[in-house]
Design an enzyme around this catalytic site. Sequence first.
Site, PDB file in Angstrom:
ATOM      1  N   LYS A 183       0.741  -1.305  -0.069  1.00 38.33           N
ATOM      2  CA  LYS A 183      -0.145   0.039  -0.048  1.00 38.33           C
ATOM      3  C   LYS A 183       0.778   1.144   0.055  1.00 38.33           C
ATOM      4  O   LYS A 183       2.045   1.108   0.331  1.00 38.33           O
ATOM      5  CB  LYS A 183      -0.810  -0.091   1.269  1.00 38.33           C
ATOM      6  CG  LYS A 183      -2.101  -1.256   1.114  1.00 38.33           C
ATOM      7  CD  LYS A 183      -2.780  -1.177   0.131  1.00 38.33           C
ATOM      8  CE  LYS A 183      -3.947  -2.201   0.038  1.00 38.33           C
ATOM      9  NZ  LYS A 183      -3.358  -3.601  -0.071  1.00 38.33           N
ATOM     10  N   ILE A 184       0.313   2.514  -0.174  1.00 37.84           N
ATOM     11  CA  ILE A 184       1.049   3.602  -0.336  1.00 37.84           C
ATOM     12  C   ILE A 184       1.634   3.954   0.829  1.00 37.84           C
ATOM     13  O   ILE A 184       2.763   4.359   1.019  1.00 37.84           O
ATOM     14  CB  ILE A 184       0.232   4.654  -0.942  1.00 37.84           C
ATOM     15  CG1 ILE A 184      -0.272   4.481  -2.447  1.00 37.84           C
ATOM     16  CG2 ILE A 184       0.619   6.170  -0.699  1.00 37.84           C
ATOM     17  CD1 ILE A 184      -1.357   5.572  -2.950  1.00 37.84           C
TER      18      ILE A 184
END
Length: 406
Positions: A221-222
Amino acid sequence: MTAIHLRAEDDAESRPGAVLSFPSRGMPARAPRSRLHLSPPSLVGGELAVLSRTLTDGWIAPAGPVPESFEQAIGEATTFNHVAAVASGTAALHLGYRVLGVERGDEVWTQSLTFVATIAPAVQMGARPRFLDVAAESWTMDPNVLESALQRAAQRGKLPRAVVPVDLYGQPCDLDAILTLCGRWGVPVLCDSAEAMGARYRDRAVGKGAALVAFSFNGNKIITAGGGGALASDDPALIARARHLASQAKEVAPHYQHETTGYSYGLSSVLAAVGLAQIGALSTRVAERRLVFERYVEGLGNLPGIGFMPEPAWARATRWLSVILIDPKVFGATREAVRRALDAANIESRPVWKPLHMQPAFRGARYDGGGLSGQFFEHGLCLPSGTMTAEEQARVVAVIRGCCKG
């Protein structure tokens, strides 16, 4: 904030605003130096200091000041008043289903174009899934399909226990339309925003307005903690109930007292420390991902048969993953042929999520709508979208351009 990238090479061209030089169509890519992954983790530089301080202070278990600080930071980033940090995004969804009262035999509705974790906890609880098609403008739950399904369900007296829209690949769903429809029949909304922290819907943070929102901090994920997730809400009672269930549903007593059973879903202080160091870079990371998408548009947008996942006027996506659509009749090669060519060049790519109504695990589940979910799966390809140098992204573009026969 200076990023420490998890790869050997780096250069000045990786900075935002750098111009990519794309090879001409048909020109072979240079031999890859290392594998390009779809969405590898990337450190921001402060993780070691926060981890060291956490360990020095003796905090490892899912308790103490670090998880609390992480929850506060999540709340500030997402504007939710109450946040419970938990072991994974899937755990957050599971807790969401529990606090909304999902029971065996209930129906839970979600869009078909999503990852299995969106619906798996509900199915494991004995609920029956129902899958809805997505809208062309967003690739997220189609409000028109939802409205028709709700009208029919109300007529037969069998409304869903919960509706779960998904902010797909960081793209916000049309939440206001969904909330209006579900509110008409008193159906709660649990928003699966696992892929979308940092996205904006209209004038607010993604998921704002839903009863509950689930986020993920998985390694791809970011913002990552190497794992973990969060359940957020503006209803303190829902999050209090989730916290209780996440810590084995222990009652307040000098002995272990349980009125119901819960789970070991707490987020460790170690993972929370990583997430706490990362979350301050959220806006920067979103900007970087959106720049990656823009570079793909620059490098591939003039090819016949290539399209891109759209962004509605009411949304600002994170572009967690950059996704292209390939029309094989025009482009001259199928999505799978392009995927194999990228793999041969040591570049990871992945088909768009296979719709859940097409998955053997959900054979017999009802599906409403047209065939857009299946079309996006057949023709859609997710490209490397993490922190890349200009040279690395040019490698991806060169391979795809070399596949074009249109």
